[in-house]
Structure formats: C-alpha cells, structure tokens
Design a protein around this motif. Structure first.
Motif, PDB file in Angstrom:
ATOM      1  N   ALA A   1       0.808  -1.216   0.000  1.00  0.00           N
ATOM      2  CA  ALA A   1       0.000   0.000   0.000  1.00  0.00           C
ATOM      3  C   ALA A   1       0.845   1.271   0.000  1.00  0.00           C
ATOM      4  N   PRO A   2       1.925   1.382   0.798  1.00  0.00           N
ATOM      5  CA  PRO A   2       2.737   2.623   0.735  1.00  0.00           C
ATOM      6  C   PRO A   2       3.327   2.871  -0.647  1.00  0.00           C
TER       7      PRO A   2
ATOM      8  N   ILE B   1       3.027   6.041  -5.842  1.00  0.00           N
ATOM      9  CA  ILE B   1       2.762   6.096  -7.285  1.00  0.00           C
ATOM     10  C   ILE B   1       1.516   6.930  -7.569  1.00  0.00           C
ATOM     11  N   GLY B   2       0.483   6.775  -6.741  1.00  0.00           N
ATOM     12  CA  GLY B   2      -0.730   7.565  -6.925  1.00  0.00           C
ATOM     13  C   GLY B   2      -0.482   9.052  -6.759  1.00  0.00           C
ATOM     14  N   LEU B   3       0.333   9.424  -5.766  1.00  0.00           N
ATOM     15  CA  LEU B   3       0.655  10.839  -5.563  1.00  0.00           C
ATOM     16  C   LEU B   3       1.456  11.398  -6.737  1.00  0.00           C
ATOM     17  N   VAL B   4       2.374  10.584  -7.279  1.00  0.00           N
ATOM     18  CA  VAL B   4       3.154  11.039  -8.428  1.00  0.00           C
ATOM     19  C   VAL B   4       2.246  11.271  -9.637  1.00  0.00           C
TER      20      VAL B   4
ATOM     21  N   ILE C   1      -1.918  17.401 -12.199  1.00  0.00           N
ATOM     22  CA  ILE C   1      -2.057  18.809 -11.806  1.00  0.00           C
ATOM     23  C   ILE C   1      -1.115  19.689 -12.626  1.00  0.00           C
ATOM     24  N   ILE C   2       0.127  19.215 -12.820  1.00  0.00           N
ATOM     25  CA  ILE C   2       1.090  19.990 -13.615  1.00  0.00           C
ATOM     26  C   ILE C   2       0.635  20.101 -15.062  1.00  0.00           C
ATOM     27  N   ALA C   3       0.106  18.987 -15.604  1.00  0.00           N
ATOM     28  CA  ALA C   3      -0.350  19.009 -16.994  1.00  0.00           C
ATOM     29  C   ALA C   3      -1.570  19.908 -17.180  1.00  0.00           C
TER      30      ALA C   3
END
Length: 205
Positions: free
Chosen positions: A93-94, A99-102, A108-110
């Motif tokens: 899970a960590p 990976i989910g946060l990345v 968001i950047i795109a």
C-alpha cells in the motif's frame, strides 16, 4: 441548452469517477470488470458531449465490446483465488500510495502548467485545416498516424502481448489429450508416414 449539457456532463463525470474507484475497490474481479465497462460507457458519454462522436463510438465498440468482454472471460476462466492473493496486498500500500501521488502531481502539472498555454500550443502544434472543413475522424487520423504513430504502434504491441499472456495463463494441459506437434509433423518421412498392411481376402482391417 447549456444548462442541460452541463447537467449531463456532471452525471457522466460522477459515474466515470465512481466506476473507476469501484474497479480498484471491488472485492470480486468480475464486478471490477463490470464497473470498468460502466466507466467506459460514461467516458463515451463525455466524448459525445465534447463533440467527438467517433471516439465515443470507438470506446463503445472496441473497449466495451471487445477488450472489456475479453477481460471478463479471462477473469472467469482463470478461476483464481483472489482472496488468497489479496492477503499480502497491504504491505504494498505505501508503494501504491507514492505512485498515486506522483500521478496526481503529473495531472495537476499538466492541467495547470505551461504546456497548455495558447502561445506555446500555437508554436508547437502541427498545421491543420480548420475543424469546420474536416470531420473529427480525419482530424484524429491526421494527428494519430503522423505525430503519434510510434505511440500508437507501441500501444498495439502492448495489447498483443497482453492477449498472448492471457492465452498462456488459461491454457491447461490435460492428461491423455492429443495435441498437435508441429516438429513431429515436419520430421515425418515416407517410411513413418505410410504403413502397408496385408489384409486377407474377404476380411476387414
């Protein structure tokens, strides 16, 4: 009219996001595939609202009618004990959260970065005819088969490998079942391929 279109947009968006979450959270893998089909249908509705009718129909015909149904049959034929497989999933899970946060940061950047500024888009975009002079099918093909042809071919290769992997996973050898042997067939010669028997007159073999 705009209010009705916005209403349908939020309905389809809510169904798509909810279905995508249930694909991951559903305990039964068959239910996950069914929620995946629901997500594809909602995404097709969003494409229709955006005026991309061809993409919407392709999403229904190809992904819902072929890929998702293939997933459903593969999951049902594998008959794996997913409950046993998910017992040790919490220790990963960590890593999945990172990976989910990345991926969230990339989205968001795109969406808010300089990649979508009008000035940069005009400088990097390929020359195209105005949309009122060409259909969305032609506009999609002119970009897909020129600028993104490499990614298109790589996607096809990935799907091909996934299909071969699904066939290999579902192939089960049973005892006493005769199978075709290509090397044995190629190595045959007249001495082994023809058998001459002497049969007595008036009797069968």
């Amino acid at each position: 009219m705009l209010g009705l279109q916005a209403l349908f947009f939020y309905i389809f968006a809510f169904i798509a996001v909810g279905g995508a979450l249930m694909v991951v959270l559903a305990r039964n893998p068959v239910h996950s595939v069914l929620f995946l089909i629901l997500t594809f249908v909602a995404a097709a509705g969003l494409f229709l609202l955006a005026g991309a009718e061809f993409l919407a129909l392709i999403l229904i015909v190809v992904y819902v009618g072929a890929v998702a149904i293939l997933f459903l049959f593969v999951v049902m034929m594998l008959d794996l004990d997913f409950g046993q497989m998910k017992k040790g999933a919490l220790k990963y899970a960590p890593f999945g959260l990172i990976i989910g946060l990345v991926l969230l940061a990339e989205l968001i950047i795109a969406g808010t970065g300089s990649a979508y500024h009008p000035e940069l888009a005009k400088a990097t975009a390929l020359p195209m005819q105005p949309l009122y002079e060409m259909s969305n099918i032609r506009a999609l093909g002119s970009v897909l088969y020129t600028r993104y042809i490499l990614f298109f071919q790589l996607a096809g290769l990935i799907l091909f490998v996934a299909m071969v992997g699904a066939i290999v996973l579902t192939l089960r050898h049973k005892q006493g079942l005769k199978r075709q042997s290509i090397p044995a067939q190629v190595a045959r010669n007249p001495a082994t391929a023809i058998e001459i028997r002497k049969v007595e007159s008036g009797r069968g073999i």
